[in-house]
Write a protein that holds these residues in place. Structure first.
Motif, PDB file in Angstrom:
ATOM      1  N   PRO A 226       0.805  -1.223   0.000  1.00 43.44           N
ATOM      2  CA  PRO A 226       0.000   0.000   0.000  1.00 43.44           C
ATOM      3  C   PRO A 226       0.839   1.275   0.000  1.00 43.44           C
ATOM      4  CG  PRO A 226       0.145  -0.814   2.238  1.00 43.44           C
ATOM      5  CD  PRO A 226       0.924  -1.771   1.361  1.00 43.44           C
ATOM      6  N   ASP A 227       2.155   1.183   0.183  1.00 40.43           N
ATOM      7  CA  ASP A 227       2.972   2.395   0.316  1.00 40.43           C
ATOM      8  C   ASP A 227       3.017   3.191  -0.983  1.00 40.43           C
ATOM      9  OD1 ASP A 227       4.533   4.128   1.875  1.00 40.43           O
ATOM     10  OD2 ASP A 227       6.356   3.300   0.984  1.00 40.43           O
ATOM     11  N   GLN A 228       3.406   2.567  -2.062  1.00 35.45           N
ATOM     12  CA  GLN A 228       3.498   3.200  -3.376  1.00 35.45           C
ATOM     13  C   GLN A 228       4.098   4.598  -3.295  1.00 35.45           C
ATOM     14  OE1 GLN A 228      -0.630   2.480  -4.689  1.00 35.45           O
ATOM     15  NE2 GLN A 228       0.233   1.006  -6.145  1.00 35.45           N
ATOM     16  N   SER A 229       5.316   4.669  -2.781  1.00 35.29           N
ATOM     17  CA  SER A 229       5.986   5.951  -2.594  1.00 35.29           C
ATOM     18  C   SER A 229       7.163   6.160  -3.545  1.00 35.29           C
ATOM     19  CB  SER A 229       6.458   6.087  -1.141  1.00 35.29           C
ATOM     20  OG  SER A 229       7.272   4.986  -0.791  1.00 35.29           O
ATOM     21  N   ALA A 230       7.403   5.218  -4.469  1.00 35.59           N
ATOM     22  CA  ALA A 230       8.436   5.428  -5.484  1.00 35.59           C
ATOM     23  C   ALA A 230       7.993   6.583  -6.381  1.00 35.59           C
ATOM     24  CB  ALA A 230       8.651   4.164  -6.308  1.00 35.59           C
ATOM     25  N   ALA A 231       8.935   7.450  -6.742  1.00 38.05           N
ATOM     26  CA  ALA A 231       8.607   8.645  -7.533  1.00 38.05           C
ATOM     27  C   ALA A 231       8.426   8.283  -9.005  1.00 38.05           C
ATOM     28  CB  ALA A 231       9.706   9.688  -7.373  1.00 38.05           C
ATOM     29  N   LEU A 232       7.234   8.528  -9.520  1.00 41.92           N
ATOM     30  CA  LEU A 232       6.885   8.182 -10.904  1.00 41.92           C
ATOM     31  C   LEU A 232       6.558   9.423 -11.724  1.00 41.92           C
ATOM     32  CD1 LEU A 232       4.373   5.229 -10.253  1.00 41.92           C
ATOM     33  CD2 LEU A 232       6.870   5.135 -10.439  1.00 41.92           C
ATOM     34  N   PHE A 233       6.689   9.287 -13.042  1.00 37.91           N
ATOM     35  CA  PHE A 233       6.251  10.360 -13.936  1.00 37.91           C
ATOM     36  C   PHE A 233       4.729  10.357 -14.076  1.00 37.91           C
ATOM     37  CE2 PHE A 233      10.646  10.225 -15.758  1.00 37.91           C
ATOM     38  CZ  PHE A 233      10.971  11.527 -15.460  1.00 37.91           C
ATOM     39  N   LYS A 234       4.124   9.162 -14.130  1.00 34.08           N
ATOM     40  CA  LYS A 234       2.668   9.051 -14.254  1.00 34.08           C
ATOM     41  C   LYS A 234       2.103   8.578 -12.923  1.00 34.08           C
ATOM     42  CE  LYS A 234       2.780   7.987 -19.169  1.00 34.08           C
ATOM     43  NZ  LYS A 234       2.497   6.971 -20.188  1.00 34.08           N
ATOM     44  N   PRO A 235       0.854   8.929 -12.632  1.00 33.72           N
ATOM     45  CA  PRO A 235       0.270   8.541 -11.339  1.00 33.72           C
ATOM     46  C   PRO A 235       0.058   7.025 -11.216  1.00 33.72           C
ATOM     47  CG  PRO A 235      -1.200  10.017 -12.562  1.00 33.72           C
ATOM     48  CD  PRO A 235      -0.026   9.744 -13.430  1.00 33.72           C
ATOM     49  N   TYR A 236       0.077   6.567  -9.984  1.00 29.67           N
ATOM     50  CA  TYR A 236      -0.288   5.183  -9.691  1.00 29.67           C
ATOM     51  C   TYR A 236      -1.758   4.990 -10.041  1.00 29.67           C
ATOM     52  CZ  TYR A 236       3.993   4.467  -6.974  1.00 29.67           C
ATOM     53  OH  TYR A 236       5.293   4.335  -6.583  1.00 29.67           O
ATOM     54  N   LEU A 237      -2.134   3.752 -10.313  1.00 28.08           N
ATOM     55  CA  LEU A 237      -3.545   3.459 -10.553  1.00 28.08           C
ATOM     56  C   LEU A 237      -4.233   3.205  -9.225  1.00 28.08           C
ATOM     57  CD1 LEU A 237      -3.327   1.089 -13.659  1.00 28.08           C
ATOM     58  CD2 LEU A 237      -3.737   3.562 -13.604  1.00 28.08           C
ATOM     59  N   GLY A 238      -5.449   3.691  -9.113  1.00 30.89           N
ATOM     60  CA  GLY A 238      -6.252   3.454  -7.919  1.00 30.89           C
ATOM     61  C   GLY A 238      -6.892   2.082  -7.975  1.00 30.89           C
ATOM     62  N   THR A 239      -7.633   1.724  -6.946  1.00 25.18           N
ATOM     63  CA  THR A 239      -8.303   0.421  -6.901  1.00 25.18           C
ATOM     64  C   THR A 239      -9.362   0.289  -7.993  1.00 25.18           C
ATOM     65  OG1 THR A 239      -9.829   1.296  -5.248  1.00 25.18           O
ATOM     66  CG2 THR A 239      -7.908   0.076  -4.436  1.00 25.18           C
TER      67      THR A 239
ATOM     68  N   GLY B  54      -8.776   1.162 -11.046  1.00 23.69           N
ATOM     69  CA  GLY B  54      -8.034   1.019 -12.296  1.00 23.69           C
ATOM     70  C   GLY B  54      -7.746   2.330 -12.994  1.00 23.69           C
ATOM     71  N   LYS B  55      -8.167   3.433 -12.398  1.00 17.84           N
ATOM     72  CA  LYS B  55      -7.941   4.753 -12.988  1.00 17.84           C
ATOM     73  C   LYS B  55      -6.792   5.450 -12.267  1.00 17.84           C
ATOM     74  CE  LYS B  55     -12.592   5.166 -14.540  1.00 17.84           C
ATOM     75  NZ  LYS B  55     -13.770   5.869 -14.760  1.00 17.84           N
ATOM     76  N   PRO B  56      -6.103   6.358 -12.974  1.00 18.25           N
ATOM     77  CA  PRO B  56      -4.990   7.077 -12.337  1.00 18.25           C
ATOM     78  C   PRO B  56      -5.444   7.811 -11.080  1.00 18.25           C
ATOM     79  CG  PRO B  56      -4.985   7.462 -14.697  1.00 18.25           C
ATOM     80  CD  PRO B  56      -6.258   6.743 -14.378  1.00 18.25           C
ATOM     81  N   ARG B  57      -4.639   7.670 -10.026  1.00 16.28           N
ATOM     82  CA  ARG B  57      -4.937   8.379  -8.786  1.00 16.28           C
ATOM     83  C   ARG B  57      -4.719   9.873  -8.978  1.00 16.28           C
ATOM     84  NH1 ARG B  57      -1.309   5.023  -4.681  1.00 16.28           N
ATOM     85  NH2 ARG B  57      -0.701   7.144  -4.227  1.00 16.28           N
ATOM     86  N   THR B  58      -5.356  10.645  -8.139  1.00 18.95           N
ATOM     87  CA  THR B  58      -5.172  12.093  -8.142  1.00 18.95           C
ATOM     88  C   THR B  58      -4.839  12.528  -6.727  1.00 18.95           C
ATOM     89  OG1 THR B  58      -7.521  12.482  -7.765  1.00 18.95           O
ATOM     90  CG2 THR B  58      -6.789  12.441 -10.065  1.00 18.95           C
ATOM     91  N   GLY B  59      -4.425  13.758  -6.595  1.00 20.02           N
ATOM     92  CA  GLY B  59      -4.141  14.290  -5.270  1.00 20.02           C
ATOM     93  C   GLY B  59      -2.706  14.045  -4.833  1.00 20.02           C
ATOM     94  N   ALA B  60      -2.459  14.407  -3.584  1.00 19.09           N
ATOM     95  CA  ALA B  60      -1.105  14.291  -3.018  1.00 19.09           C
ATOM     96  C   ALA B  60      -0.649  12.838  -3.037  1.00 19.09           C
ATOM     97  CB  ALA B  60      -1.099  14.824  -1.589  1.00 19.09           C
ATOM     98  N   GLY B  61       0.573  12.621  -3.457  1.00 19.95           N
ATOM     99  CA  GLY B  61       1.150  11.278  -3.471  1.00 19.95           C
ATOM    100  C   GLY B  61       0.734  10.427  -4.645  1.00 19.95           C
ATOM    101  N   ALA B  62      -0.025  10.966  -5.588  1.00 20.59           N
ATOM    102  CA  ALA B  62      -0.487  10.175  -6.737  1.00 20.59           C
ATOM    103  C   ALA B  62       0.676   9.651  -7.573  1.00 20.59           C
ATOM    104  CB  ALA B  62      -1.431  11.002  -7.601  1.00 20.59           C
ATOM    105  N   ARG B  63       1.770  10.407  -7.595  1.00 18.04           N
ATOM    106  CA  ARG B  63       2.966   9.987  -8.361  1.00 18.04           C
ATOM    107  C   ARG B  63       4.107   9.591  -7.439  1.00 18.04           C
ATOM    108  NH1 ARG B  63       5.331  13.714 -12.002  1.00 18.04           N
ATOM    109  NH2 ARG B  63       5.003  15.318 -10.455  1.00 18.04           N
ATOM    110  N   GLY B  64       3.805   9.282  -6.194  1.00 18.86           N
ATOM    111  CA  GLY B  64       4.847   8.908  -5.244  1.00 18.86           C
ATOM    112  C   GLY B  64       5.550  10.145  -4.710  1.00 18.86           C
ATOM    113  N   ASP B  65       6.644   9.908  -4.034  1.00 17.17           N
ATOM    114  CA  ASP B  65       7.361  11.003  -3.389  1.00 17.17           C
ATOM    115  C   ASP B  65       8.813  11.053  -3.837  1.00 17.17           C
ATOM    116  OD1 ASP B  65       5.137  11.672  -1.649  1.00 17.17           O
ATOM    117  OD2 ASP B  65       5.602   9.802  -0.599  1.00 17.17           O
TER     118      ASP B  65
END
Length: 188
Positions: free
Chosen positions: A97-110, A112-123
């Protein structure tokens, strides 16, 4: 490695109980906030190296790229402790659940869509503006950069920092051997 671990290995060496050569990369920074006073961080690692290394016990090729006149044998049969690198953490991990690796594109939410908000692309723990000059100075002091970068954005920042150091000190382009630990996701 922590200073305590390094000192424990140095004590084993002193007591002739060390059975292998040990190379260390003490933590320089886990976050940008730890680099607010870079001269203090440099001094701490230089002091740690001075307290734990015995240069005559380290093969010349291990320290030949360090600044200053390096002398000594090419081969040494006995175990030793060397402080060769300075470690930097640029990001966290990819796994849920951490998903804190820094990405160019956002992580997918549960969903299946790209997450939004703080931490969406990791840290990104340390930005290029902070990392570039610090990494360059550690390189100049004879500490090879060892960077924890898992996400594509963090790997990108690390590679750019290596390029920055080499562009600002041509000697480093030939001598330094920076490394990225993990690099699980790399941008094209």
């Amino acid at each position: 490695s922590s200073p305590e671990m390094l000192k424990a290995f140095a004590l084993l060496r002193k007591e002739n109980r060390l059975t292998a050569r040990a190379h260390f990369a003490p933590l320089a920074a886990y976050a940008a906030g730890e680099l607010k006073n870079p001269p203090k961080v440099y001094a701490e690692l230089v002091k740690l190296r001075r307290e734990t290394e015995v240069p005559r016990q380290i093969p010349l090729q291990v320290r030949s790229w360090r600044p200053g006149q390096q002398k000594g044998p090419r081969l040494i049969a006995e175990p030793a402790v060397s402080v060769d690198a300075a470690k930097f953490y640029l990001d966290g991990v990819l796994q849920y659940p951490d998903q804190s690796a820094a990405l160019f594109k956002p992580y997918l939410g549960t969903n299946g869509k790209p997450r939004t908000g703080a931490g969406a692309r990791g840290d990104l723990f340390i930005t290029d503006k902070v990392l570039d000059p610090v990494l360059l100075e550690f390189d100049r002091l004879g500490f090879q950069p060892h960077v924890h970068a898992i996400g594509d954005r963090a790997v990108h920042v690390a590679l750019n920092a290596f390029q920055y150091a080499q562009a600002h000190d041509r000697r480093l382009a030939r001598a330094s051997r920076p490394t990225i630990a993990h690099a699980e996701l790399v941008d094209q």
